[in-house]
Write a protein that holds these residues in place. Structure first.
Motif, PDB file in Angstrom:
ATOM      1  N   ASN A 267       0.674  -1.566   0.751  1.00 41.02           N
ATOM      2  CA  ASN A 267       0.188   0.013   0.160  1.00 41.02           C
ATOM      3  C   ASN A 267       0.839   1.615   0.005  1.00 41.02           C
ATOM      4  O   ASN A 267       2.297   1.032   0.325  1.00 41.02           O
ATOM      5  N   PRO A 268       0.061   2.797  -0.589  1.00 43.02           N
ATOM      6  CA  PRO A 268       0.878   3.602  -0.308  1.00 43.02           C
ATOM      7  C   PRO A 268       1.729   4.086   1.613  1.00 43.02           C
ATOM      8  O   PRO A 268       0.423   3.818   2.396  1.00 43.02           O
ATOM      9  N   PRO A 269       2.328   4.610   1.530  1.00 40.33           N
ATOM     10  CA  PRO A 269       2.782   5.142   2.520  1.00 40.33           C
ATOM     11  C   PRO A 269       2.022   6.047   3.321  1.00 40.33           C
ATOM     12  O   PRO A 269       3.068   7.094   3.327  1.00 40.33           O
ATOM     13  N   LEU A 270       1.405   6.154   3.230  1.00 48.49           N
ATOM     14  CA  LEU A 270       0.083   7.055   3.383  1.00 48.49           C
ATOM     15  C   LEU A 270       0.394   8.021   5.342  1.00 48.49           C
ATOM     16  O   LEU A 270       0.140   9.069   5.199  1.00 48.49           O
ATOM     17  N   LYS A 271       0.528   7.253   6.069  1.00 49.04           N
ATOM     18  CA  LYS A 271       0.736   7.870   7.370  1.00 49.04           C
ATOM     19  C   LYS A 271       2.284   8.116   7.229  1.00 49.04           C
ATOM     20  O   LYS A 271       2.005   9.628   7.658  1.00 49.04           O
ATOM     21  N   ARG A 272       3.255   7.899   6.891  1.00 52.40           N
ATOM     22  CA  ARG A 272       4.037   8.869   6.363  1.00 52.40           C
ATOM     23  C   ARG A 272       4.085  10.001   5.733  1.00 52.40           C
ATOM     24  O   ARG A 272       4.542  10.908   5.947  1.00 52.40           O
ATOM     25  N   GLU A 273       3.228   9.958   3.855  1.00 49.67           N
ATOM     26  CA  GLU A 273       2.593  11.699   4.158  1.00 49.67           C
ATOM     27  C   GLU A 273       2.232  11.545   4.720  1.00 49.67           C
ATOM     28  O   GLU A 273       3.001  13.374   4.599  1.00 49.67           O
ATOM     29  N   HIS A 274       1.363  11.642   6.037  1.00 47.71           N
ATOM     30  CA  HIS A 274       0.683  12.655   6.507  1.00 47.71           C
ATOM     31  C   HIS A 274       1.892  13.527   7.836  1.00 47.71           C
ATOM     32  O   HIS A 274       1.860  14.557   7.798  1.00 47.71           O
ATOM     33  N   ARG A 275       2.606  12.631   7.643  1.00 48.53           N
ATOM     34  CA  ARG A 275       3.935  13.439   9.344  1.00 48.53           C
ATOM     35  C   ARG A 275       4.151  14.432   8.534  1.00 48.53           C
ATOM     36  O   ARG A 275       4.474  15.438   8.582  1.00 48.53           O
ATOM     37  N   LEU A 276       4.325  13.820   6.994  1.00 48.16           N
ATOM     38  CA  LEU A 276       5.523  15.017   6.423  1.00 48.16           C
ATOM     39  C   LEU A 276       4.575  16.294   6.310  1.00 48.16           C
ATOM     40  O   LEU A 276       5.439  17.436   6.089  1.00 48.16           O
ATOM     41  N   TYR A 277       3.146  16.010   5.851  1.00 44.19           N
ATOM     42  CA  TYR A 277       3.103  17.268   5.808  1.00 44.19           C
ATOM     43  C   TYR A 277       2.128  18.570   6.800  1.00 44.19           C
ATOM     44  O   TYR A 277       2.252  19.330   6.910  1.00 44.19           O
ATOM     45  N   GLN A 278       2.818  17.372   8.570  1.00 45.40           N
ATOM     46  CA  GLN A 278       2.309  18.002   9.592  1.00 45.40           C
ATOM     47  C   GLN A 278       3.643  18.408   9.999  1.00 45.40           C
ATOM     48  O   GLN A 278       3.930  19.865  10.260  1.00 45.40           O
ATOM     49  N   ALA A 279       5.107  18.281   9.256  1.00 50.23           N
ATOM     50  CA  ALA A 279       6.136  18.793   9.414  1.00 50.23           C
ATOM     51  C   ALA A 279       6.202  19.790   8.738  1.00 50.23           C
ATOM     52  O   ALA A 279       7.106  20.721   8.764  1.00 50.23           O
ATOM     53  N   ASP A 280       5.863  20.276   7.195  1.00 52.20           N
ATOM     54  CA  ASP A 280       5.962  21.474   6.411  1.00 52.20           C
ATOM     55  C   ASP A 280       5.141  22.675   7.423  1.00 52.20           C
ATOM     56  O   ASP A 280       5.402  22.998   6.993  1.00 52.20           O
ATOM     57  N   TRP A 281       3.960  21.328   7.890  1.00 50.22           N
ATOM     58  CA  TRP A 281       3.258  22.621   8.517  1.00 50.22           C
ATOM     59  C   TRP A 281       4.110  23.695   9.444  1.00 50.22           C
ATOM     60  O   TRP A 281       3.884  24.941  10.135  1.00 50.22           O
ATOM     61  N   LEU A 282       4.886  22.698   9.914  1.00 50.01           N
ATOM     62  CA  LEU A 282       5.873  23.200  11.254  1.00 50.01           C
ATOM     63  C   LEU A 282       6.729  24.338  10.753  1.00 50.01           C
ATOM     64  O   LEU A 282       6.827  24.958  11.834  1.00 50.01           O
ATOM     65  N   LEU A 283       7.624  23.853   9.437  1.00 48.41           N
ATOM     66  CA  LEU A 283       8.105  24.943   8.753  1.00 48.41           C
ATOM     67  C   LEU A 283       7.721  26.489   8.710  1.00 48.41           C
ATOM     68  O   LEU A 283       8.000  26.979   8.696  1.00 48.41           O
ATOM     69  N   ARG A 284       6.504  25.989   7.872  1.00 45.56           N
ATOM     70  CA  ARG A 284       5.888  27.046   7.328  1.00 45.56           C
ATOM     71  C   ARG A 284       5.755  28.417   8.506  1.00 45.56           C
ATOM     72  O   ARG A 284       5.288  29.369   8.208  1.00 45.56           O
ATOM     73  N   PHE A 285       4.721  27.777   9.387  1.00 44.65           N
ATOM     74  CA  PHE A 285       3.972  28.663  10.743  1.00 44.65           C
ATOM     75  C   PHE A 285       3.958  28.949  11.814  1.00 44.65           C
ATOM     76  O   PHE A 285       4.163  29.382  12.885  1.00 44.65           O
ATOM     77  N   TYR A 286       5.261  27.739  12.424  1.00 47.65           N
ATOM     78  CA  TYR A 286       5.926  26.939  13.883  1.00 47.65           C
ATOM     79  C   TYR A 286       7.174  27.493  13.467  1.00 47.65           C
ATOM     80  O   TYR A 286       8.133  27.527  15.133  1.00 47.65           O
ATOM     81  N   GLY A 287       7.784  28.464  12.547  1.00 51.50           N
ATOM     82  CA  GLY A 287       9.454  28.775  12.133  1.00 51.50           C
ATOM     83  C   GLY A 287       9.873  28.027  13.283  1.00 51.50           C
ATOM     84  O   GLY A 287      10.782  28.063  13.447  1.00 51.50           O
ATOM     85  N   PHE A 288       9.258  26.175  12.910  1.00 56.16           N
ATOM     86  CA  PHE A 288      11.148  24.932  13.264  1.00 56.16           C
ATOM     87  C   PHE A 288      11.866  24.839  11.762  1.00 56.16           C
ATOM     88  O   PHE A 288      10.756  25.272  10.811  1.00 56.16           O
ATOM     89  N   LYS A 289      12.795  24.240  12.411  1.00 55.77           N
ATOM     90  CA  LYS A 289      13.680  24.134  11.835  1.00 55.77           C
ATOM     91  C   LYS A 289      13.743  22.868  11.067  1.00 55.77           C
ATOM     92  O   LYS A 289      13.945  21.873  11.816  1.00 55.77           O
ATOM     93  N   ALA A 290      14.319  22.808   9.941  1.00 52.90           N
ATOM     94  CA  ALA A 290      14.427  20.862   9.888  1.00 52.90           C
ATOM     95  C   ALA A 290      15.469  20.242  10.454  1.00 52.90           C
ATOM     96  O   ALA A 290      14.936  19.203  10.913  1.00 52.90           O
ATOM     97  N   GLY A 291      16.260  20.861  10.512  1.00 52.59           N
ATOM     98  CA  GLY A 291      17.687  20.155  11.006  1.00 52.59           C
ATOM     99  C   GLY A 291      17.182  20.308  13.130  1.00 52.59           C
ATOM    100  O   GLY A 291      17.646  19.715  13.633  1.00 52.59           O
ATOM    101  N   GLU A 292      15.858  21.600  12.917  1.00 50.11           N
ATOM    102  CA  GLU A 292      15.277  20.658  14.909  1.00 50.11           C
ATOM    103  C   GLU A 292      14.675  19.634  14.943  1.00 50.11           C
ATOM    104  O   GLU A 292      14.940  19.151  15.993  1.00 50.11           O
ATOM    105  N   LEU A 293      14.207  19.277  14.041  1.00 54.44           N
ATOM    106  CA  LEU A 293      12.751  18.307  14.029  1.00 54.44           C
ATOM    107  C   LEU A 293      13.907  16.738  14.216  1.00 54.44           C
ATOM    108  O   LEU A 293      13.034  15.428  15.152  1.00 54.44           O
ATOM    109  N   LEU A 294      14.479  16.634  13.029  1.00 53.57           N
ATOM    110  CA  LEU A 294      14.958  15.444  12.865  1.00 53.57           C
ATOM    111  C   LEU A 294      16.527  15.846  12.735  1.00 53.57           C
ATOM    112  O   LEU A 294      16.985  16.493  12.482  1.00 53.57           O
ATOM    113  N   ASP A 295      17.518  14.813  12.776  1.00 59.04           N
ATOM    114  CA  ASP A 295      18.751  14.986  12.701  1.00 59.04           C
ATOM    115  C   ASP A 295      19.804  13.550  12.430  1.00 59.04           C
ATOM    116  O   ASP A 295      19.117  12.432  11.447  1.00 59.04           O
TER     117      ASP A 295
END
Ligand code: SF4
Length: 427
Positions: A267-295
Motif C-alpha cells: 500500500n502507499p505509505p500514506l501515514k508517512r505522507e501525513h507526517r511530512l505534511y504535518q512537519a511541513d506545516w511546522l516549517l511554514r507556520f511554527y518557526g521550526f527548522k528541518a534540522g531541529e525536527l530531525l537529525d
C-alpha cells in the motif's frame, strides 16, 4: 479515438499528480453516493484562498521517458491518448459553462521532447485566454523546456509547478535517469525571479502584466526511494526559502511497477505522507527548522507520533514551562497548542494570570499540553520523567483514528477540534 475515451484515459492518468487533495484514493462506488476513484475533477486554492474545482487532465500520457515509478512511463503497457489544444479548450469551456469546474489543471507526459510538449500546452492556455476564459489555470512546466516557452506560459496561467518527484540526485539517477536536477531547478529559479521582477515592476508601472499570481508549487514522491524524512524536509525548507514556493506537495508512492529498484510495497505509505505534511506545516507556520525536527541520529519521524510531539519528547530538558511566562516561540512548540491558541494566550496573559480552566477556553488540547506545562506554578500532567508514559498519552486517541466500518456525518466543530490536522497537516 473519441473525446470521451481520451478523457477517460487522460483524467485517470492525471490522478497521480497530487497538487490537489483528491488524488490517490482507491474507494469506488459500491451502490452508494459519490466515487473517489474516478478522476477528472480536483480542488486547488486560488491566490485569494478560495477552494476551486478544476478539470484535471494530462495533455498526453505518451511519454518518451521511462521513470521507473510512473504509470505513464514509456515501457508501461497502459492505454495511450493525446488531446489536441482545441479539444482541451472546448472541454474546459463546456465544463465551465455547465458549472462543473472553475478552472483547468493541465499536466503532461513528455511527448517527443520537453519543448514540443510545452509548446502544445502553451497553445492550449493561449487559446483559452483568447476565447475569453478567465478561470483559474494551473499548468505543469515541463523540466528541460526552453525558458522562453515557460516564460510565455507564466503570463497566461495562475499557477505553475515543476515537479521534483524524487528527493535526491541519487534517486533521480536510479529511477529517472533521463531527468536531471538542473533541468528541474532551473525553471523554478527562473519562475521565482520573474515573479520578483513583476512585483518590483508594480512599484514603477501602473499595470504590469500578471505573472503567476498564485505562485509556483512542486510535488515530491514519498517512499519510492530510501530517502529519509530529514533529506525530504531539508529539501522542502530550501525550496520555501530559495524559490518562495507556495506549497510542496507530498505524494505517497503508489506501487505501479515491479522494477527491482522500487520497494515492494503493498500500500502507499500514506501515514508517512501525513507526517511530512504535518512537519511541513511546522516549517511554514511554527518557526521550526528541518534540522531541529530531525537529525542524522533520528532521520525519520516516529510514524505513530505527530512531529511536534516527536520533537518535544526529544527535548524534555526544555519542559515543563510556565504558561504565564513562557516566550512565544516556545509556547508555539508545546504539543496541543496551535497558532490560534498561542495568540489568544499571549493576548490574555497581558491582562492577568491565566488559570488551567482558561486554557480550555482558548482551544488548548490539555490532554496533550498538560504534560509540558505548569499553570500558576502547578503541574497537571502525569509522570513528567517517564517518557514512555508521556508518549502513550500523546498517541492519537481512538477518536482521531480512521473509523472502521463506521460512518457518521462530520460536524465542522468536532472536525476543528479533533481532525483538522488530518485535513490540513496543521498541529
Ligand atoms: S517524464 Fe513524467 S510522465 Fe514521463 S515517465 Fe517520467 S514521471 Fe512519468
Amino acid at each position: 479515438m473519441d473525446i470521451q475515451s481520451k478523457l477517460n484515459i487522460l483524467a485517470a492518468a492525471a490522478r497521480y499528480d497530487v497538487s490537489c487533495s483528491s488524488s490517490g484514493s482507491e474507494r469506488k462506488n459500491n451502490n452508494g453516493l459519490g466515487n473517489a476513484h474516478v478522476s477528472g475533477i480536483c480542488h486547488s486554492w486560488s491566490s485569494d484562498g478560495r477552494c476551486i474545482s478544476l478539470l484535471k487532465i494530462l495533455m498526453t500520457n505518451m511519454c518518451s521517458y521511462d521513470c521507473a515509478y510512473c504509470i505513464n512511463r514509456r515501457s508501461s503497457s497502459n492505454d495511450r491518448a493525446i488531446f489536441t489544444p482545441d479539444e482541451i479548450v472546448n472541454l474546459t469551456i463546456n465544463f465551465y459553462k455547465r458549472n462543473y469546474i472553475e478552472g483547468l489543471f493541465l499536466s503532461s507526459a513528455v511527448y517527443k521532447n520537453p519543448d514540443f510538449t510545452m509548446e502544445l500546452m502553451l497553445q492550449c492556455v493561449v487559446k483559452l485566454r483568447m476565447a475569453n476564459f478567465n478561470g483559474y489555470i494551473h499548468l505543469k512546466a515541463i523540466p528541460g523546456a526552453d525558458k522562453k516557452l515557460i516564460d510565455k506560459a507564466g503570463l497566461y496561467v495562475d499557477r505553475m509547478s515543476v515537479n521534483i518527484e524524487l528527493p535526491s540526485r541519487e534517486s533521480l539517477k536510479l529511477l529517472a535517469p533521463q531527468k536531471s536536477a538542473e533541468a528541474i531547478f532551473k525553471p523554478m529559479d527562473y519562475l521565482n525571479n520573474r515573479i520578483i521582477e513583476i512585483k518590483e515592476d508594480k512599484k514603477t508601472y501602473k499595470k504590469p502584466p500578471l505573472f503567476l499570481p498564485a505562485g509556483q508549487t512542486t510535488q515530491l514522491i514519498i517512499g519510492a526511494t530510501n530517502d529519509h524524512d530529514l533529506g525530504i524536509l531539508r529539501l522542502s525548507e530550501g525550496l520555501y526559502n530559495r524559490y518562495s514556493l507556495k506549497r510542496v506537495y507530498y505524494s505517497a508512492y503508489i506501487p505501479v511497477s515491479d522494477n527491482p529498484n522500487l520497494p515492494a510495497l503493498l500500500n502507499p505509505p500514506l501515514k508517512r505522507e501525513h507526517r511530512l505534511y504535518q512537519a511541513d506545516w511546522l516549517l511554514r507556520f511554527y518557526g521550526f527548522k528541518a534540522g531541529e525536527l530531525l537529525d542524522e541520529k533520528n532521520p525519520d519521524f516516529d510514524i505513530d507520533l505527530d512531529p511536534k510531539s516527536f520533537w518535544a519528547l526529544k527535548h524534555m530538558e526544555l519542559f515543563p514551562v510556565e504558561i504565564n511566562s513562557v516566550d512565544y516561540t516556545l509556547l508555539l512548540r508545546i504539543p496541543g497548542i496551535g497558532v490560534r491558541s498561542a495568540l489568544k494566550i499571549r493576548a490574555a496573559r497581558r491582562v492577568g494570570s491565566l488559570s488551567y480552566d482558561d486554557l480550555k477556553k482558548f482551544g488548548v488540547v490539555l490532554k496533550r499540553a498538560k504534560h509540558f506545562i505548569t499553570c500558576q506554578g502547578k503541574y497537571y500532567g502525569t509522570s513528567f520523567t517517564d517518557l514512555p508514559i508521556i508518549r502513550q498519552f500523546l498517541l492519537p486517541s481512538e477518536k482521531t483514528q480512521a473509523p472502521k466500518n463506521k460512518f457518521e456525518q462530520l460536524s465542522i466543530y468536532n472536525m476543528m477540534q479533533d481532525n483538522s490536522s488530518a485535513v490540513t497537516g496543521e498541529l
